[in-house]
Each structure stands twice: as C-alpha cells, then as structure tokens.
Write a protein that holds these residues in place. Structure first.
Motif, PDB file in Angstrom:
ATOM      1  N   THR A   1      -6.686   8.248   2.578  1.00  0.00           N
ATOM      2  CA  THR A   1      -6.299   9.211   3.614  1.00  0.00           C
ATOM      3  C   THR A   1      -4.787   9.400   3.671  1.00  0.00           C
ATOM      4  O   THR A   1      -4.258   9.910   4.660  1.00  0.00           O
ATOM      5  CB  THR A   1      -6.800   8.768   5.008  1.00  0.00           C
ATOM      6  N   PHE A   2      -4.066   9.003   2.622  1.00  0.00           N
ATOM      7  CA  PHE A   2      -2.606   9.004   2.681  1.00  0.00           C
ATOM      8  C   PHE A   2      -2.012  10.402   2.804  1.00  0.00           C
ATOM      9  O   PHE A   2      -0.885  10.560   3.268  1.00  0.00           O
ATOM     10  CB  PHE A   2      -2.015   8.297   1.458  1.00  0.00           C
ATOM     11  N   LEU A   3      -2.770  11.436   2.414  1.00  0.00           N
ATOM     12  CA  LEU A   3      -2.207  12.785   2.483  1.00  0.00           C
ATOM     13  C   LEU A   3      -2.012  13.258   3.917  1.00  0.00           C
ATOM     14  O   LEU A   3      -1.217  14.167   4.160  1.00  0.00           O
ATOM     15  CB  LEU A   3      -3.071  13.771   1.700  1.00  0.00           C
ATOM     16  N   ASP A   4      -2.714  12.659   4.855  1.00  0.00           N
ATOM     17  CA  ASP A   4      -2.463  13.005   6.258  1.00  0.00           C
ATOM     18  C   ASP A   4      -1.029  12.653   6.638  1.00  0.00           C
ATOM     19  O   ASP A   4      -0.364  13.396   7.366  1.00  0.00           O
ATOM     20  CB  ASP A   4      -3.435  12.269   7.178  1.00  0.00           C
ATOM     21  N   LYS A   5      -0.546  11.526   6.136  1.00  0.00           N
ATOM     22  CA  LYS A   5       0.832  11.132   6.436  1.00  0.00           C
ATOM     23  C   LYS A   5       1.806  11.956   5.601  1.00  0.00           C
ATOM     24  O   LYS A   5       2.846  12.400   6.093  1.00  0.00           O
ATOM     25  CB  LYS A   5       1.033   9.648   6.169  1.00  0.00           C
ATOM     26  N   ASN A   6       1.476  12.157   4.331  1.00  0.00           N
ATOM     27  CA  ASN A   6       2.376  12.908   3.451  1.00  0.00           C
ATOM     28  C   ASN A   6       2.585  14.341   3.919  1.00  0.00           C
ATOM     29  O   ASN A   6       3.692  14.881   3.853  1.00  0.00           O
ATOM     30  CB  ASN A   6       1.820  12.936   2.031  1.00  0.00           C
ATOM     31  N   LEU A   7       1.496  14.974   4.372  1.00  0.00           N
ATOM     32  CA  LEU A   7       1.545  16.402   4.668  1.00  0.00           C
ATOM     33  C   LEU A   7       1.423  16.718   6.158  1.00  0.00           C
ATOM     34  O   LEU A   7       1.627  17.849   6.561  1.00  0.00           O
ATOM     35  CB  LEU A   7       0.425  17.124   3.907  1.00  0.00           C
ATOM     36  N   GLY A   8       1.073  15.726   6.962  1.00  0.00           N
ATOM     37  CA  GLY A   8       0.847  15.967   8.381  1.00  0.00           C
ATOM     38  C   GLY A   8      -0.589  16.389   8.625  1.00  0.00           C
ATOM     39  O   GLY A   8      -1.237  16.993   7.765  1.00  0.00           O
ATOM     40  N   GLY A   9      -1.118  16.064   9.775  1.00  0.00           N
ATOM     41  CA  GLY A   9      -2.475  16.458  10.107  1.00  0.00           C
ATOM     42  C   GLY A   9      -3.444  15.296  10.053  1.00  0.00           C
ATOM     43  O   GLY A   9      -3.055  14.130  10.017  1.00  0.00           O
ATOM     44  N   LYS A  10      -4.736  15.613  10.044  1.00  0.00           N
ATOM     45  CA  LYS A  10      -5.780  14.583  10.121  1.00  0.00           C
ATOM     46  C   LYS A  10      -6.996  14.914   9.267  1.00  0.00           C
ATOM     47  O   LYS A  10      -8.058  14.313   9.429  1.00  0.00           O
ATOM     48  CB  LYS A  10      -6.208  14.420  11.578  1.00  0.00           C
TER      49      LYS A  10
END
Length: 267
Positions: A135-144
């Motif tokens: 789920t690291f892309l939530d942190k990389n790109l913002g959002g959930k």
C-alpha cells in the motif's frame, strides 16, 4: 527596440517560463512515480517499476477507528501470519511470488500483457502464485486507494481464493489514474465487485463499507515493507527475480512462458 519587438520578446519569455514550469512539474511527478524494483534493476535487470519511497502500513480507508480496530484475517489467507494470498495447487513444484500494489500502473501494464498466461501456468500446475501486496503508493502519491482496494481484496479472499483472483483482475482491468485515487471511494470498489459473479454477498459489502480488513491490510503491507523488495511489480520464481520488463516494456504472455520454462529447466 520597437513596440512590436518588445511584445514578441515578452511573449517569448512567457512561453519559456511556462515551458520551464511544465518541465519541472513533470520532473517532480517522475521522481514520485518512476523508480526501480530493486538495486539490481539499476542495471536494467528487473525493469521499470514504482519505487518504494516509504512504508505506509497505517492510516485508514473507511475510518481511523476501523484501521486501528481488531485484526481479522480473511479465510483462505496463507503465509506467515496470513499475509500472503496463494493461488493455484498447493503441491505445485514451483512458486511464483508476485509483489504488487493495486494502485500501481506498472503492475497494471504487466497484468494486461502477461496476466492471463501467469494464471494459466498456475491453473496448469506449473507453479502456484503467492501474492505479496503493498500500500506504499498511498504515501507516495497521497490518498487511500491502495488500502481501500486491499481491504476489499481481503473481503474477496474471505469469500474464496477464486473470488480474490477474479476481483484482483477486475481491479487491474479498471484501474484509475494513480494520481486521482479512484480506488479510495468504496462505492467505486463495490461497483467493480459487481463484475465478479457471486462476490457481493452481504458479508462482503459490510466488510468493504466498515473496513473490516484494514488492520489485516496494514499487516500485509508491513510484510511487504520487510520483504526487501523495493518496488512493484516484482516477480520471483523460486526466489529468482524475473525480468518482466525487457527493454522497459511489459513481457508478453508467450515470452513469459518461455522465461518460466528457461528458469525451471522445463522443456
């Protein structure tokens, strides 16, 4: 300098400034988005991938209380502490491990190009597939969106491994632009779930809406963070990383089948 020359110079300057801003914006986006799947990939062994710039195991997709609620492991989960999803025959002689983030567009490219062949080889008993999800892309790109999708995937897994796999494929076939975080909307997730026959049971809908499997999703994401893999997609066959992006293009189904045969020594 004439008035016309001044106007032309001013217009040229504005265009140059605008172009410079566009270039900088694109560079910033690429720094966020494009990376490599491991140190070895710096030599173009593993291909282009979304790089992990930080872990993001916490947070919420439905509510903060759901994310910090009791750990519920889906039925049919496998691996250490139920952090893997295994598709295929348990006694298959080989194991294909696939590291993915549902929000990752490079994963979508691989799934679109070779996904059917990857499944076919599992169905034929060549190997079993172990999915290690992130789920690291939530942190990389913002959002959930990554967490929301993984929570729903847990609800699908609870219904059956076949339901998980079908839902997994539907998510990639309908993946929104990673910058828009479309998977962050549970209504979008539920609409897509309707494409999998028999998936939208009352229990599934309740789990998606209430974030039942968010603590499990966080645990799964932590397992990815601790795996040593630094980007998605990463594909390993019996522990050996496969080059699934030769020439920075997703491998075709036929080429993937040949690569598997070459790696396993099968004829």
């Amino acid at each position: 300098m004439s008035s016309n020359q001044q106007k032309k110079q001013s217009a040229t300057s504005r265009l140059k400034e605008q172009r410079a801003r566009e270039v900088q914006a694109e560079k910033r986006r690429r720094r966020i988005v494009i990376g490599v799947s491991s140190v070895a990939v710096l030599a173009l062994i593993g291909g282009v991938a979304f790089a992990v710039s930080g872990s993001d195991s916490g947070g919420s997709t439905a509510t903060d209380s759901a994310a910090s609620g009791p750990l519920v492991v889906p039925a049919n989960a496998s691996g250490p502490d139920g952090t893997l999803v295994t598709y295929g025959k348990a006694d298959a002689p080989h194991t294909l491990k696939v590291y993915e983030d549902f929000r990752c567009p490079i994963c979508e490219k691989l799934e679109s190009s070779a996904g059917k062949t990857m499944q076919q080889l599992a169905d034929d008993g060549t190997y079993k597939i172990e999915y290690q999800l992130a789920t690291f892309l939530d942190k990389n790109l913002g959002g959930k969106g990554s967490k929301t999708a993984l929570n729903a995937a847990g609800a699908a897994l609870n219904e059956g491994v076949d339901k998980f796999k079908a839902f997994h494929d539907v998510l990639y076939a309908n993946q929104p632009d990673e910058r828009k975080d479309g998977f962050g909307d549970v209504n979008t997730i539920l609409d897509l779930a309707g494409q999998v026959p028999g998936l939208k049971t009352d229990a599934f809908v309740k789990a998606v809406n209430e974030g039942t499997y968010l603590p499990w999703a966080a645990k799964v994401s932590t397992a990815f963070d601790n795996s040593g893999v630094s980007g998605t997609p990463t594909v390993q066959l019996d522990g050996k990383q496969l080059n699934v992006f030769p020439g920075n293009q997703p491998i075709t189904g036929d080429a993937f089948k040949s690569l598997v045969q070459q790696t396993t020594g099968a004829k």
